[in-house]
Design a protein around this motif. Structure first.
Motif, PDB file in Angstrom:
ATOM      1  N   MET A 150       2.680  19.259  -2.285  1.00  0.00           N
ATOM      2  CA  MET A 150       1.435  18.611  -1.287  1.00  0.00           C
ATOM      3  C   MET A 150       0.370  19.477  -1.168  1.00  0.00           C
ATOM      4  SD  MET A 150       4.405  16.339   0.788  1.00  0.00           S
ATOM      5  CE  MET A 150       5.284  15.107  -0.149  1.00  0.00           C
ATOM      6  N   GLU A 151       0.942  20.899  -0.759  1.00  0.00           N
ATOM      7  CA  GLU A 151      -0.198  21.697  -0.502  1.00  0.00           C
ATOM      8  C   GLU A 151      -1.042  22.315  -1.579  1.00  0.00           C
ATOM      9  OE1 GLU A 151      -0.762  22.896   2.937  1.00  0.00           O
ATOM     10  OE2 GLU A 151       0.294  21.005   3.290  1.00  0.00           O
ATOM     11  N   GLN A 152      -1.032  21.982  -2.657  1.00  0.00           N
ATOM     12  CA  GLN A 152      -1.800  22.628  -3.753  1.00  0.00           C
ATOM     13  C   GLN A 152      -3.361  22.131  -3.679  1.00  0.00           C
ATOM     14  OE1 GLN A 152      -1.038  24.962  -6.301  1.00  0.00           O
ATOM     15  NE2 GLN A 152       0.657  25.226  -4.596  1.00  0.00           N
ATOM     16  N   SER A 153      -3.454  20.956  -3.039  1.00  0.00           N
ATOM     17  CA  SER A 153      -5.023  20.269  -3.248  1.00  0.00           C
ATOM     18  C   SER A 153      -5.654  20.956  -2.115  1.00  0.00           C
ATOM     19  CB  SER A 153      -4.721  18.976  -2.899  1.00  0.00           C
ATOM     20  OG  SER A 153      -4.202  18.660  -1.653  1.00  0.00           O
ATOM     21  N   HIS A 154      -5.044  21.601  -1.166  1.00  0.00           N
ATOM     22  CA  HIS A 154      -5.923  22.451   0.040  1.00  0.00           C
ATOM     23  C   HIS A 154      -6.225  23.723  -0.634  1.00  0.00           C
ATOM     24  CE1 HIS A 154      -7.006  24.023   3.909  1.00  0.00           C
ATOM     25  NE2 HIS A 154      -7.064  22.808   4.271  1.00  0.00           N
ATOM     26  N   PRO A 155      -7.663  24.275  -0.555  1.00  0.00           N
ATOM     27  CA  PRO A 155      -8.161  25.579  -1.033  1.00  0.00           C
ATOM     28  C   PRO A 155      -7.382  26.626  -0.215  1.00  0.00           C
ATOM     29  CG  PRO A 155      -9.865  24.410   0.286  1.00  0.00           C
ATOM     30  CD  PRO A 155      -8.653  23.309   0.073  1.00  0.00           C
ATOM     31  N   GLU A 156      -7.222  26.413   0.683  1.00  0.00           N
ATOM     32  CA  GLU A 156      -6.503  27.598   1.721  1.00  0.00           C
ATOM     33  C   GLU A 156      -4.927  27.517   1.862  1.00  0.00           C
ATOM     34  OE1 GLU A 156      -8.674  27.927   5.207  1.00  0.00           O
ATOM     35  OE2 GLU A 156     -10.668  28.280   4.460  1.00  0.00           O
ATOM     36  N   THR A 157      -4.350  26.863   0.786  1.00  0.00           N
ATOM     37  CA  THR A 157      -2.813  26.692   0.947  1.00  0.00           C
ATOM     38  C   THR A 157      -2.043  28.185   1.052  1.00  0.00           C
ATOM     39  OG1 THR A 157      -0.840  25.756  -0.334  1.00  0.00           O
ATOM     40  CG2 THR A 157      -2.747  26.893  -1.497  1.00  0.00           C
TER      41      THR A 157
END
Length: 453
Positions: free
Chosen positions: A340-347
């Protein structure tokens, strides 16, 4: 009086096929064809024997009334109600309130094999037998503590006295003082180990590196001398050296003492240039970590810690269930968080193994905050994960606490029973001694008739 119901069968029984037994004042009428289902039992032998054979009847029952054709037994009627079930149901259940050990004696009297006991009653019986063995072991230990003088040689008496002095704090005042001194030494050693790591209390050596203060090292050496002397005295006075060496607590004691002398040896070898100084220092640092084992020595002086250890052993199934729940949850929620967090650039979730740390601190409700989700789905996943973690941790807690309470109360009951058994043995021995002295003071005449004349 109560009569066992007569079963339906083809051919009717004559009056000779019935017997009346009186069990502790309770009259029971039984039928011969039912009793013959177990021909080796006492009741089957009784129904098949002739009423004219007085010797056989006297061997099978306590008394016989020819007029009423009634056999008398001085036995427990409640236990007999359970015994009679085997003839109708081919199994026996021990009813609540009946001692299983006494019930086994009743089965032996009525010549019923123990294999007819139901499985639930067999487990209950084995539990009671284990309790009796534990009580017997406690009684044996108490009697050994009370009977030191029975040792034949002086060396054995000294060994027994030293063993009580080092292992039985409640046996005498010196033994209690030694136990308190050992307990305080463990605490002092643990405090010195912790305080010695404070930089302000350390001193610089010849190379400018910070080391422990000489005063703390002296206290540490004194504590180790005490631990060594205590361990050697306990080993020398132990009646069973092999059992002593294989005991877990004694292994912990040895592991707590051994690093001190290994460090001394390595330091000596390093100063003599027999080994490289860097290797010696690495080995010394690794062995210093083993000083933590001294804290576990407290368990030998604390019955509460021992009870907690035994309760945890009994709760291995619940603890394994808890670890399984947590393991599955950690794997599932860490994989979901990574996806789920892969889409965020600052994961902050770089990989699934790295997400394990986040899942662990989240499900255990610790939450350091060093790794956290930034997307909406990730936050929802985090909320579900710590709710599942709370449920997974809370479920096995009650069985573990219940095991601890049950085991603790059981140990108290067994100790009380063992002391009561010792008191009964002492009263019985005093009564026999008193009876023997009375017989010596008033001996019976060898020929009463001649004395009367």
């Amino acid at each position: 009086m109560w009569t066992v119901p007569k079963p339906n069968y083809r051919g009717g029984l004559c009056a000779d096929g019935e017997i009346a037994v009186n069990i502790g004042g309770v009259r029971v009428v039984l039928f011969g064809d039912v009793l013959n289902r177990y021909p080796d039992s006492r009741l089957a032998e009784l129904v098949n024997c002739s009423t004219q054979n007085a010797e056989v009847i006297s061997a099978l029952c306590d008394d016989f009334d020819p007029g009423r054709k009634e056999f008398y037994f001085d036995r427990d009627p409640d236990a007999f109600r359970c015994i009679i079930d085997v003839y109708y149901f081919d199994e026996i259940h021990i009813k609540r309130g009946i001692c299983p050990i006494c019930f086994i004696k009743e089965m032996e009297f009525w010549k019923i094999d123990q294999s007819v006991l139901d499985e639930c009653c067999k487990s209950y019986l084995s539990e009671k037998e284990d309790e009796l063995k534990e009580i017997a072991n406690k009684v044996k230990l108490i009697l050994e503590d009370l009977d030191v003088e029975r040792c034949s040689t002086r060396a054995q008496r000294c060994q027994r006295f030293l063993w009580r002095l080092m292992e039985k704090p409640g046996s005498s005042l010196p033994a209690r003082v030694i136990a308190i001194a050992s307990f305080l030494s463990i605490l002092v050693s643990a405090v010195v180990m912790c305080v010695g790591t404070i930089p302000e209390l350390q001193v610089a050596d010849a190379e400018g590196k910070l080391v422990e203060h000489p005063t703390l090292e002296a206290i540490e050496t004194a504590c180790m001398m005490w631990f060594t002397a205590e361990f050697l005295l306990r080993l020398a006075s132990s009646p069973n050296k092999l059992h002593f060496a294989l005991s877990i607590m004694n292994i912990i004691d040895f592991m707590a003492i051994m690093p001190f002398y290994v460090v001394l040896s390595l330091t000596y070898l390093g100063t003599k240039s027999m080994m490289e100084l860097a290797n010696v220092q690495q080995a010394v640092q690794a062995l210093r970590i083993m000083r933590i084992a001294r804290v576990f020595k407290l368990a030998r002086h604390s019955s509460g810690l021992q009870t907690l250890t035994y309760a945890l052993k009994r709760s291995l199934k619940e603890l394994g269930l808890l670890l399984m729940y947590m393991g599955v949850g950690i794997f599932v929620f860490s994989a979901l968080a990574y996806t789920m967090e892969q889409s965020h650039p600052e994961t902050l979730f770089r990989s699934i193994p790295q997400s394990f740390w986040w899942a662990i601190i989240t499900m255990t409700t610790v939450g350091y905050g060093d790794i956290y989700p930034k997307t909406t789905l990730g936050k929802c996943n985090a909320a579900v994960s710590f709710l599942c973690g709370v449920i997974a941790i809370a479920l096995p807690i009650h069985p573990i606490i219940n095991n601890f309470v049950v085991f603790y109360n059981k140990q108290k009951v067994l100790e009380t029973a063992a002391k009561h058994e010792v008191e009964l043995m002492e009263l019985k021995s005093d009564r026999e001694e008193r009876r023997g002295s009375t017989d010596e003071a008033f001996p019976k005449p060898s020929n009463p008739a001649k004395t009367i004349e």
